[in-house]
Design a protein around this motif. Structure first.
Motif, short mmCIF file in Angstrom:
data_model
loop_
_atom_site.label_atom_id
_atom_site.label_comp_id
_atom_site.label_asym_id
_atom_site.label_seq_id
_atom_site.Cartn_x
_atom_site.Cartn_y
_atom_site.Cartn_z
N THR A 163 0.76 -0.96 -16.90
CA THR A 163 1.27 -0.78 -15.69
C THR A 163 1.61 0.89 -15.47
OG1 THR A 163 2.28 -2.97 -15.63
CG2 THR A 163 3.17 -1.57 -14.09
N LEU A 186 -0.56 3.13 1.98
CA LEU A 186 -0.54 1.75 2.47
C LEU A 186 0.16 1.52 3.72
CD1 LEU A 186 -1.83 -1.22 2.42
CD2 LEU A 186 0.08 -1.68 0.89
N GLN A 187 1.54 2.41 3.33
CA GLN A 187 2.44 2.23 4.83
C GLN A 187 2.04 2.91 5.71
OE1 GLN A 187 5.08 0.38 3.69
NE2 GLN A 187 4.02 0.37 1.79
N LEU A 215 -1.51 -8.60 2.92
CA LEU A 215 -2.10 -7.57 2.91
C LEU A 215 -3.79 -7.31 2.44
CD1 LEU A 215 0.53 -4.72 1.31
CD2 LEU A 215 0.09 -5.38 3.69
N ILE A 252 3.19 -8.95 0.79
CA ILE A 252 2.49 -8.57 -0.10
C ILE A 252 1.03 -9.26 -0.20
CG2 ILE A 252 1.83 -7.41 -2.23
CD1 ILE A 252 4.73 -7.11 -2.88
N ALA A 272 -0.05 -2.20 6.74
CA ALA A 272 1.36 -2.25 6.77
C ALA A 272 2.10 -3.34 7.47
CB ALA A 272 1.81 -0.71 7.08
N LEU A 320 -1.29 3.49 -8.50
CA LEU A 320 -0.72 2.35 -7.69
C LEU A 320 0.44 2.98 -6.81
CD1 LEU A 320 0.03 -0.35 -10.49
CD2 LEU A 320 -1.77 -0.28 -8.63
N TRP A 321 1.09 3.98 -7.18
CA TRP A 321 2.13 4.61 -6.35
C TRP A 321 1.46 5.34 -5.10
CZ3 TRP A 321 6.94 3.53 -5.81
CH2 TRP A 321 7.86 4.40 -4.98
N SER A 363 -1.23 4.69 -3.92
CA SER A 363 -1.74 3.65 -2.98
C SER A 363 -0.75 2.90 -2.27
CB SER A 363 -2.77 2.86 -3.89
OG SER A 363 -3.72 3.49 -4.56
N TRP A 364 0.39 2.63 -2.68
CA TRP A 364 1.37 2.06 -1.90
C TRP A 364 1.90 3.22 -0.77
CZ3 TRP A 364 3.45 -2.50 -1.22
CH2 TRP A 364 4.74 -2.78 -0.69
N GLU A 365 2.06 4.28 -1.12
CA GLU A 365 2.42 5.25 0.04
C GLU A 365 1.36 5.22 1.13
OE1 GLU A 365 3.07 9.08 -2.20
OE2 GLU A 365 5.33 8.67 -2.20
#
Length: 204
Positions: free
Chosen positions: A35, A49-50, A159, A156, A55, A42-43, A45-47
């Motif tokens: 992880t 995604l917003q 998505l 989640i 979103a 991942l981080w 990608s999450w930003e």
């Protein structure tokens, strides 16, 4: 599969119990390290995604794109049952991408899976694998079952799209059953102390 195998290693002997604890800690450390290594991707990608339209959660029709058609189930064991997937009218009718629903687990795999029922001492593992196969295959059917709609209505999970991809996890559990079944058939002739097929089959 590792988590499913751990309970079978539990014993009342303190030495065996300590070994089980160390194996459990090693498995958790692998998950944690993996992880952390993936966080660099991942981080961000999450930003991002917003800022995308995902979103707000995808509508059901978008999420259910390329559901695995139940009519194509025979192709899991006979890949040419419907001819070329790229030209199949069944694929076109169900509006699915051919490369997403091209799943094949082997025409002989059902015979191997039957052999796993000879391993009575592994009933808990067999039951868990059978449930995994059933649950993920139901999810792969997407729009054709209500389960996909219920699961993807959760945070989640809403998505994601292309339900046919859930078949990958069903295939993995099916391969584990086939490996255990092969071990079960081999035990008709011999009973080795350490089964390489059982412990090494699924990873291979």
């Amino acid at each position: 599969y590792t988590l499913l195998r751990l309970p079978t290693m539990v014993s009342d002997k303190p030495a065996h119990r300590r070994r089980w604890i160390w194996i459990g800690l090693a498995f958790l450390s692998v998950v944690a390290i993996g992880t952390l290594l993936a966080a660099v991707q991942l981080w961000p990608s999450w930003e991002l995604l917003q800022l995308s339209r995902r979103a707000l959660a995808l509508p059901f029709e978008k999420r259910a794109m390329s559901s695995f058609p139940p009519a194509m189930s025979l192709s899991l064991f006979f890949p040419r049952a419907f001819g070329s997937l790229a030209r199949s009218s069944t694929v076109a009718f169900h509006r699915a991408y051919p490369h997403e629903i091209a799943n094949y687990v082997g025409c002989l795999s059902p015979l191997l899976v039957v052999g796993c029922f000879r391993l009575r001492r592994l009933r808990a593992i067999l039951l868990a694998l059978i449930l995994l196969v059933g649950a993920f295959f139901m999810l792969a059917l997407g729009r054709y079952t209500p389960l996909f709609g219920w699961v993807t209505s959760l945070p989640i999970l809403s998505l994601f799209r292309i339900p046919a991809r859930f078949a990958v996890f069903a295939n993995l559990a099916w391969c584990a059953l086939a490996a255990l079944g092969c071990d079960g058939w081999l035990r008709r002739r011999t009973k080795p102390k350490l089964s390489l097929v059982r412990d090494g089959g699924p990873p291979v």
